[in-house]
Scaffold this motif. Structure first.
Motif, short mmCIF file in Angstrom:
data_model
loop_
_atom_site.label_atom_id
_atom_site.label_comp_id
_atom_site.label_asym_id
_atom_site.label_seq_id
_atom_site.Cartn_x
_atom_site.Cartn_y
_atom_site.Cartn_z
N UNK A 45 21.39 -8.49 -13.13
CA UNK A 45 20.94 -7.60 -14.20
C UNK A 45 21.94 -7.75 -15.33
N UNK A 46 21.58 -8.51 -16.34
CA UNK A 46 22.46 -8.86 -17.44
C UNK A 46 22.39 -7.78 -18.51
N UNK A 54 19.26 -1.86 -12.39
CA UNK A 54 19.93 -2.46 -11.24
C UNK A 54 19.59 -1.71 -9.96
N UNK A 55 19.64 -0.40 -10.03
CA UNK A 55 19.38 0.43 -8.85
C UNK A 55 17.92 0.29 -8.41
N UNK A 56 17.00 0.22 -9.35
CA UNK A 56 15.59 0.07 -8.98
C UNK A 56 15.35 -1.28 -8.30
N UNK A 108 16.90 -14.90 -9.94
CA UNK A 108 16.38 -14.37 -11.18
C UNK A 108 17.43 -13.63 -11.97
N UNK A 109 17.20 -13.55 -13.27
CA UNK A 109 18.03 -12.75 -14.17
C UNK A 109 17.10 -11.86 -14.97
N UNK A 110 17.42 -10.58 -14.98
CA UNK A 110 16.66 -9.63 -15.78
C UNK A 110 17.61 -9.06 -16.83
N UNK A 111 17.07 -8.85 -18.02
CA UNK A 111 17.87 -8.28 -19.10
C UNK A 111 16.97 -7.39 -19.93
N UNK A 116 19.28 -8.35 -27.65
CA UNK A 116 19.37 -8.15 -29.10
C UNK A 116 20.80 -7.90 -29.55
N UNK A 117 21.67 -7.50 -28.63
CA UNK A 117 23.06 -7.20 -28.99
C UNK A 117 24.01 -8.37 -28.76
#
Length: 138
Positions: A45-46, A54-56, A108-111, A116-117
């Motif tokens: 979780x980036x 992350x917890x979900x 996988x990577x989720x962000x 945007x930052x």
């Protein structure tokens, strides 16, 4: 790493996510649906912030590493993990290089709301490609 702008607003941001946004109650089911079954997958979780997503993911059966540049937001995430352990590991790192994460270590990577930052998005995406396994997803 030095202090980041998110360290300065971490208390406000944590409060907003917990109250006004209802801990992402509307977005998280859609995000999980897009990802499909994440059980037994290694997911990064980036830009995890205080770890709501992350917890979900961990509750859905994934092995999760949360990454953020804000030490203060990671403190909130770690407090939540201590209060209700789900096996999540949180690390402070810069999304542009992800030096703490080994090559090809994630399915996988989720962000969510963090790309945007990131100042150098190309460097970030190159780092994401490096940490993803073949056929990994973003």
């Amino acid at each position: 790493m030095t202090s980041t702008p998110y360290d300065g607003i971490a208390d406000w941001y944590d409060n907003i996510v917990r109250t006004s946004w209802g801990n992402h109650k509307d977005e998280l089911p859609l995000l999980l649906e897009l990802m499909g079954d994440v059980e037994n997958e290694d997911i990064c979780d980036l830009g995890c912030g205080q770890g709501a997503v992350t917890r979900r993911l961990a509750q859905a059966g994934a092995r999760v590493v949360g990454v953020d540049i804000s030490e203060r937001l990671l403190e909130f995430a770690k407090q939540n993990e201590e209060a209700e352990p789900l096996g999540i590991r949180y690390v402070r790192d810069d999304a542009e290089d992800l030096n703490t994460l080994p090559d090809q270590s994630f399915d996988g990577v989720v962000s969510t709301w963090s790309l945007i930052d990131i100042e150098d998005l190309a460097a970030c995406l190159n780092s994401v490609a490096r940490i993803l396994r073949p056929d990994g997803w973003l």
